[in-house]
Design a protein around this motif. Sequence first.
Motif, PDB file in Angstrom:
ATOM      1  N   GLY A  30     -26.829 -14.027 -14.040  1.00 19.12           N
ATOM      2  CA  GLY A  30     -27.718 -14.999 -14.760  1.00 19.12           C
ATOM      3  C   GLY A  30     -28.490 -13.952 -15.524  1.00 19.12           C
ATOM      4  N   ILE A  31     -28.782 -14.334 -16.740  1.00 12.21           N
ATOM      5  CA  ILE A  31     -29.798 -13.404 -17.523  1.00 12.21           C
ATOM      6  C   ILE A  31     -30.837 -14.217 -18.191  1.00 12.21           C
ATOM      7  N   THR A  32     -31.933 -13.297 -18.755  1.00  9.86           N
ATOM      8  CA  THR A  32     -33.019 -14.237 -18.917  1.00  9.86           C
ATOM      9  C   THR A  32     -33.185 -13.675 -20.724  1.00  9.86           C
ATOM     10  N   ILE A  33     -33.183 -14.619 -21.561  1.00  8.06           N
ATOM     11  CA  ILE A  33     -33.267 -14.431 -22.792  1.00  8.06           C
ATOM     12  C   ILE A  33     -34.709 -14.630 -23.426  1.00  8.06           C
ATOM     13  N   VAL A  34     -35.488 -13.747 -23.789  1.00  6.40           N
ATOM     14  CA  VAL A  34     -37.001 -14.027 -24.403  1.00  6.40           C
ATOM     15  C   VAL A  34     -37.089 -13.954 -25.872  1.00  6.40           C
ATOM     16  N   HIS A  35     -37.621 -14.624 -26.593  1.00  5.66           N
ATOM     17  CA  HIS A  35     -37.936 -14.587 -27.885  1.00  5.66           C
ATOM     18  C   HIS A  35     -39.505 -14.669 -28.091  1.00  5.66           C
ATOM     19  N   LEU A  36     -39.960 -13.508 -28.717  1.00  7.92           N
ATOM     20  CA  LEU A  36     -41.376 -13.287 -28.815  1.00  7.92           C
ATOM     21  C   LEU A  36     -41.849 -13.239 -30.210  1.00  7.92           C
ATOM     22  N   GLY A  37     -42.716 -14.318 -30.730  1.00  4.84           N
ATOM     23  CA  GLY A  37     -43.074 -14.119 -32.297  1.00  4.84           C
ATOM     24  C   GLY A  37     -43.526 -15.565 -32.636  1.00  4.84           C
ATOM     25  N   LEU A 110     -34.496  -9.213 -25.008  1.00  2.00           N
ATOM     26  CA  LEU A 110     -35.681  -9.441 -25.968  1.00  2.00           C
ATOM     27  C   LEU A 110     -35.248  -9.662 -27.301  1.00  2.00           C
ATOM     28  N   ALA A 111     -35.651 -10.684 -28.196  1.00  2.00           N
ATOM     29  CA  ALA A 111     -35.633 -10.931 -29.201  1.00  2.00           C
ATOM     30  C   ALA A 111     -37.064 -11.406 -29.932  1.00  2.00           C
ATOM     31  N   GLY A 112     -36.779 -11.211 -31.390  1.00  2.00           N
ATOM     32  CA  GLY A 112     -38.060 -11.941 -32.256  1.00  2.00           C
ATOM     33  C   GLY A 112     -38.723 -10.639 -32.828  1.00  2.00           C
ATOM     34  N   PRO A 113     -39.672 -10.912 -33.655  1.00  2.00           N
ATOM     35  CA  PRO A 113     -40.608  -9.956 -34.330  1.00  2.00           C
ATOM     36  C   PRO A 113     -41.315  -9.068 -33.465  1.00  2.00           C
ATOM     37  N   ASP A 114     -41.689  -9.766 -32.362  1.00  2.00           N
ATOM     38  CA  ASP A 114     -42.732  -8.994 -31.249  1.00  2.00           C
ATOM     39  C   ASP A 114     -41.920  -8.575 -30.061  1.00  2.00           C
ATOM     40  N   ALA A 115     -40.762  -8.451 -30.195  1.00  2.00           N
ATOM     41  CA  ALA A 115     -39.957  -8.193 -28.921  1.00  2.00           C
ATOM     42  C   ALA A 115     -40.390  -6.562 -28.339  1.00  2.00           C
ATOM     43  N   ALA A 116     -40.800  -6.027 -29.178  1.00  2.00           N
ATOM     44  CA  ALA A 116     -41.238  -4.505 -28.812  1.00  2.00           C
ATOM     45  C   ALA A 116     -42.203  -4.696 -27.850  1.00  2.00           C
ATOM     46  N   ALA A 117     -43.020  -5.577 -27.686  1.00  2.00           N
ATOM     47  CA  ALA A 117     -44.048  -5.834 -26.775  1.00  2.00           C
ATOM     48  C   ALA A 117     -43.881  -5.724 -25.515  1.00  2.00           C
ATOM     49  N   LEU A 118     -42.637  -6.261 -25.336  1.00  2.00           N
ATOM     50  CA  LEU A 118     -41.965  -6.181 -23.821  1.00  2.00           C
ATOM     51  C   LEU A 118     -41.080  -5.087 -23.602  1.00  2.00           C
ATOM     52  N   ILE A 124     -33.841  -4.797 -26.077  1.00  2.00           N
ATOM     53  CA  ILE A 124     -33.991  -5.363 -27.417  1.00  2.00           C
ATOM     54  C   ILE A 124     -32.533  -5.955 -27.839  1.00  2.00           C
ATOM     55  N   ALA A 125     -32.333  -7.336 -27.934  1.00  2.00           N
ATOM     56  CA  ALA A 125     -31.200  -7.765 -28.353  1.00  2.00           C
ATOM     57  C   ALA A 125     -31.281  -8.001 -29.734  1.00  2.00           C
ATOM     58  N   GLY A 126     -32.414  -8.240 -30.327  1.00  2.00           N
ATOM     59  CA  GLY A 126     -32.419  -8.610 -31.971  1.00  2.00           C
ATOM     60  C   GLY A 126     -33.898  -8.263 -32.108  1.00  2.00           C
ATOM     61  N   GLY A 127     -34.122  -7.727 -33.409  1.00  2.00           N
ATOM     62  CA  GLY A 127     -35.481  -7.465 -33.833  1.00  2.00           C
ATOM     63  C   GLY A 127     -36.100  -8.359 -34.631  1.00  2.00           C
TER      64      GLY A 127
END
Length: 147
Positions: A30-37, A110-118, A124-127
């Motif tokens: 299993g994987i966890t996908i996280v989107h921050l932003g 991690l994806a999203g405009p704030d992905a770098a925070a984690l 990072i899967a998308g920026g």
Amino acid sequence: NEYIIVDGFCSVIYGVLSNPGIMGRSYRQGITIVHLGFGYARAALVYQERLMGIAERRWETGMNTSDLIDELESFRLGWLPPEKARLNGGFSITAADLPSEAEGFKPAYLAGPDAAALASHGKIAGGAESCLLACNGLYYALWGQYN
């Protein structure tokens, strides 16, 4: 309004899964996908391309990430009660029985405009191109329906 947000996040999930390496990993464990932003942190538990859980909480750039990391850790293990998620302005839903083969949904993408925070807690899967990632996800989902 929250339905549109969840629909948008689902397109990001498919966008991340359109990467063959990540999609293949979802079949091995299993994987966890996280989107921050955009004022929120959203997470999904995915096993063999199936959505096993989804969570959301308010989060802004510059906020302390330790609380978010603790919640994500609890969520990936199926230990985040919906009441705790609501305290932070969000929600949490997981399948009744998470498969043991998912191995705790350990790798995080991690994806999203704030992905770098984690960045120290996942790959990072998308920026900042969240819209492109979401569009790619819609295309991937549609393509999968007809092929």
